[in-house]
Write a protein that holds these residues in place. Structure first.
Motif, short mmCIF file in Angstrom:
data_model
loop_
_atom_site.label_atom_id
_atom_site.label_comp_id
_atom_site.label_asym_id
_atom_site.label_seq_id
_atom_site.Cartn_x
_atom_site.Cartn_y
_atom_site.Cartn_z
N PHE A 21 28.94 33.18 33.54
CA PHE A 21 28.64 33.54 34.92
C PHE A 21 29.65 34.57 35.43
CE2 PHE A 21 29.00 32.85 39.51
CZ PHE A 21 27.68 33.05 39.88
N TRP A 22 30.92 34.34 35.14
CA TRP A 22 31.97 35.25 35.61
C TRP A 22 31.82 36.62 34.97
CZ3 TRP A 22 36.15 37.67 33.16
CH2 TRP A 22 37.06 38.28 34.02
N SER A 24 29.09 38.02 33.62
CA SER A 24 27.86 38.72 34.02
C SER A 24 27.89 39.19 35.46
CB SER A 24 26.65 37.82 33.80
OG SER A 24 26.72 36.70 34.64
N ASN A 25 28.76 38.65 36.28
CA ASN A 25 28.84 39.07 37.67
C ASN A 25 29.94 40.08 37.95
OD1 ASN A 25 26.70 37.73 39.05
ND2 ASN A 25 27.74 35.82 38.55
N GLN A 26 30.50 40.66 36.91
CA GLN A 26 31.47 41.72 37.10
C GLN A 26 30.73 43.00 37.48
OE1 GLN A 26 34.89 41.31 36.92
NE2 GLN A 26 34.24 39.19 36.83
N PHE A 30 27.92 45.15 35.31
CA PHE A 30 26.56 45.25 35.83
C PHE A 30 26.13 46.70 35.92
CE2 PHE A 30 23.33 45.33 39.13
CZ PHE A 30 22.51 44.31 38.71
#
Length: 76
Positions: A21-22, A24-26, A30
């Motif tokens: 999660f961490w 992929s949310n950078q 992205f």
């Protein structure tokens, strides 16, 4: 060994989804992967592309109408 193994398994089970999660949310990741890939798959439309598409659809509609009209005249 049972308690230590269970603690290790719990750490792995919790760390993996949180890490994914961490990562992929950078914002940088992205932008570099997701947005660029989207632009490769669906490039932005060109100026005349929309007009050409509308003209093509109109020509196809007219052809279909003429074909149906000829078929109706032949059956009469």
């Amino acid at each position: 060994m049972g308690v230590k193994l269970e603690v290790f398994r719990m750490i792995v089970y919790l760390t993996f989804p949180v890490a994914m999660f961490w990562i992929s949310n950078q914002a940088d990741w992205f932008e570099s992967y997701v947005v660029q890939r989207k632009r490769e798959l669906w490039p932005p439309e060109k100026e005349g592309q929309h007009q050409e598409l509308e003209e093509f659809k109109e020509r196809m509609r007219k052809r279909r109408e003429e074909k149906l009209l000829r078929a109706a005249q032949q059956s009469s």
